[in-house]
Motif scaffolding. Structure first.
Motif, PDB file in Angstrom:
ATOM      1  N   THR A 258       9.731  91.374  15.551  1.00  0.00           N
ATOM      2  CA  THR A 258       8.397  90.794  15.384  1.00  0.00           C
ATOM      3  C   THR A 258       7.291  91.592  16.063  1.00  0.00           C
ATOM      4  N   SER A 259       7.625  92.643  16.794  1.00  0.00           N
ATOM      5  CA  SER A 259       6.597  93.447  17.453  1.00  0.00           C
ATOM      6  C   SER A 259       7.201  94.766  17.906  1.00  0.00           C
ATOM      7  N   GLY A 260       6.318  95.687  18.307  1.00  0.00           N
ATOM      8  CA  GLY A 260       6.761  96.966  18.851  1.00  0.00           C
ATOM      9  C   GLY A 260       7.101  97.990  17.780  1.00  0.00           C
ATOM     10  N   THR A 261       7.488  99.189  18.248  1.00  0.00           N
ATOM     11  CA  THR A 261       7.849 100.277  17.338  1.00  0.00           C
ATOM     12  C   THR A 261       9.305 100.692  17.457  1.00  0.00           C
ATOM     13  N   VAL A 262       9.926 100.437  18.614  1.00  0.00           N
ATOM     14  CA  VAL A 262      11.316 100.818  18.805  1.00  0.00           C
ATOM     15  C   VAL A 262      11.859 100.069  20.018  1.00  0.00           C
ATOM     16  N   ASP A 263      13.136  99.744  19.995  1.00  0.00           N
ATOM     17  CA  ASP A 263      13.762  99.071  21.137  1.00  0.00           C
ATOM     18  C   ASP A 263      13.993 100.065  22.273  1.00  0.00           C
ATOM     19  N   VAL A 264      13.857  99.590  23.500  1.00  0.00           N
ATOM     20  CA  VAL A 264      13.943 100.474  24.668  1.00  0.00           C
ATOM     21  C   VAL A 264      15.354 100.995  24.915  1.00  0.00           C
TER      22      VAL A 264
ATOM     23  N   PHE B 118      -5.119  93.937   9.826  1.00  0.00           N
ATOM     24  CA  PHE B 118      -4.400  92.662   9.790  1.00  0.00           C
ATOM     25  C   PHE B 118      -2.892  92.882   9.959  1.00  0.00           C
ATOM     26  N   ILE B 119      -2.351  93.850   9.247  1.00  0.00           N
ATOM     27  CA  ILE B 119      -0.910  94.087   9.290  1.00  0.00           C
ATOM     28  C   ILE B 119      -0.465  94.452  10.705  1.00  0.00           C
ATOM     29  N   GLU B 120      -1.131  95.410  11.322  1.00  0.00           N
ATOM     30  CA  GLU B 120      -0.720  95.867  12.649  1.00  0.00           C
ATOM     31  C   GLU B 120      -0.935  94.799  13.714  1.00  0.00           C
TER      32      GLU B 120
ATOM     33  N   TYR C 163       2.237  95.669  15.831  1.00  0.00           N
ATOM     34  CA  TYR C 163       2.570  97.087  15.708  1.00  0.00           C
ATOM     35  C   TYR C 163       1.464  97.912  16.363  1.00  0.00           C
ATOM     36  N   PRO C 164       1.777  98.668  17.399  1.00  0.00           N
ATOM     37  CA  PRO C 164       0.734  99.382  18.156  1.00  0.00           C
ATOM     38  C   PRO C 164       0.201 100.621  17.449  1.00  0.00           C
ATOM     39  N   GLY C 165      -0.618 100.403  16.440  1.00  0.00           N
ATOM     40  CA  GLY C 165      -1.251 101.504  15.725  1.00  0.00           C
ATOM     41  C   GLY C 165      -2.746 101.493  15.941  1.00  0.00           C
TER      42      GLY C 165
END
Length: 320
Positions: free
Chosen positions: A164-170, A262-264, A269-271
């Motif tokens: 539901t958020s972020g760009t990649v798991d740590v 809206f999408i980010e 999503y950190p864009g």
């Protein structure tokens, strides 16, 4: 063609100058400043005033603009008041995220839109055509944020298929194959959401062009020569029908690079789109003005790219 491209780039210079001036003036009309959020009942007003004086916010607007534009020409867009880093560094990090999301969104957009447009045009007035047209009308009517919220609720929480958020798991090491697959996994849901809503233009244009092309003389001639229907569509009808789609390809790419706000924002999503919204909320003027300038440049670049792509797709067209 190269002379025309160079001439178009030179024309962009005064356009960007006027745009920068308008953006800077409009930013100054916004209420408050980056230090307004620091004011509390316990805050000494002299401290806030000292910060404003140090940042040059008390100077006349034309003095501030001169300092900003001269530094911008040197590649220095100032520092973010919120993130305490250089604006170029901050936007560079977010731009990379937006770039990957844009590439995936464009791929899905055309992978869905072109086949559906071809099928709707080829099988006009059939059940398949009516279903595709109905889908395009529904996707056109649904606002972006509504479908994004529905997908987030369904596939992020009700049936937790996607993150539901972020760009990649740590837990993944940068550079590994699992790391890149996880990045794609994080982008899938926002990219699918954008693609499903963005296909309406491709479907309608392609369907209309194919229907019109079927009655053209060159198609009748090709059919009379005994060419298989599949070759008639691939070599004659489709090639001519794709021209309106190619005309918007440059705008599509640069529009996505500008960041889908809206999408980010909804998908966390950190864009650049999410950064733009957060910068407005925190009155981070240096980031706001730089992002709007970047979006304006991308819009001008999209127009040039569309002309170049059109000239490649159709040799009869040359930008001179």
């Amino acid at each position: 063609m190269w002379k025309t491209i160079l001439r178009r780039f030179l024309v962009m210079i005064p356009q960007l100058f006027v745009l920068s001036l308008l953006i800077f003036i409009m930013a100054k009309f916004m209420p408050g400043d980056p230090f307004t959020g620091l004011i509390t009942p316990e805050t000494d007003p002299s401290v806030i005033e000292e910060l404003r004086e140090k940042a040059g916010l008390n100077d006349p607007w034309y003095t501030q603009y001169y300092h900003w534009i001269t530094n911008a020409l040197k590649g220095d867009f100032g520092d973010s008041y919120t993130y305490k880093v250089a604006v170029s560094t901050l936007i560079g990090e977010r731009a990379l995220n937006t770039l990957w999301l844009s590439l995936l969104s464009v791929f899905l957009l055309y992978a869905i839109g072109i086949p559906l447009g071809v099928l709707a045009g080829r099988f006009q007035d059939t059940i398949l055509d009516k279903i595709i047209v109905f889908y395009s009308f529904i996707s056109y009517a649904i606002p972006t944020f509504v479908l994004a919220l529905i997908f987030l609720f369904l596939f992020g929480y009700q049936f937790p298929i996607f993150p539901t958020s972020g760009t990649v798991d740590v837990k993944y090491d940068p550079g590994s194959m699992a790391y890149y697959w996880n990045k794609i996994y994080h982008m899938l849901l926002p990219a699918i959401t954008y693609a499903l809503l963005g296909t309406v233009g491709i479907i309608q244009y392609l369907r209309t062009e194919i229907i019109d092309s079927k009655s053209m003389d060159y198609v009748k001639t090709a059919r009379s020569k005994g060419l298989p229907i599949s070759k008639v569509y691939s070599k004659h009808i489709f090639r001519n029908s794709i021209l309106p789609i190619a005309a918007f390809f440059g705008f599509t790419i640069t529009g996505l690079l500008g960041g889908s706000i809206f999408i980010e924002t909804i998908f966390g999503y950190p864009g650049m789109g999410q950064l733009f919204i957060s910068s407005i909320q925190s009155r981070d003027y240096s980031v706001i003005t730089t992002l709007v300038m970047l979006f304006g440049f991308l819009a001008l670049l999209g127009s040039l790219l569309s002309d170049i792509i059109m000239s490649i797709v159709d040799p009869r067209i040359r930008i001179e």
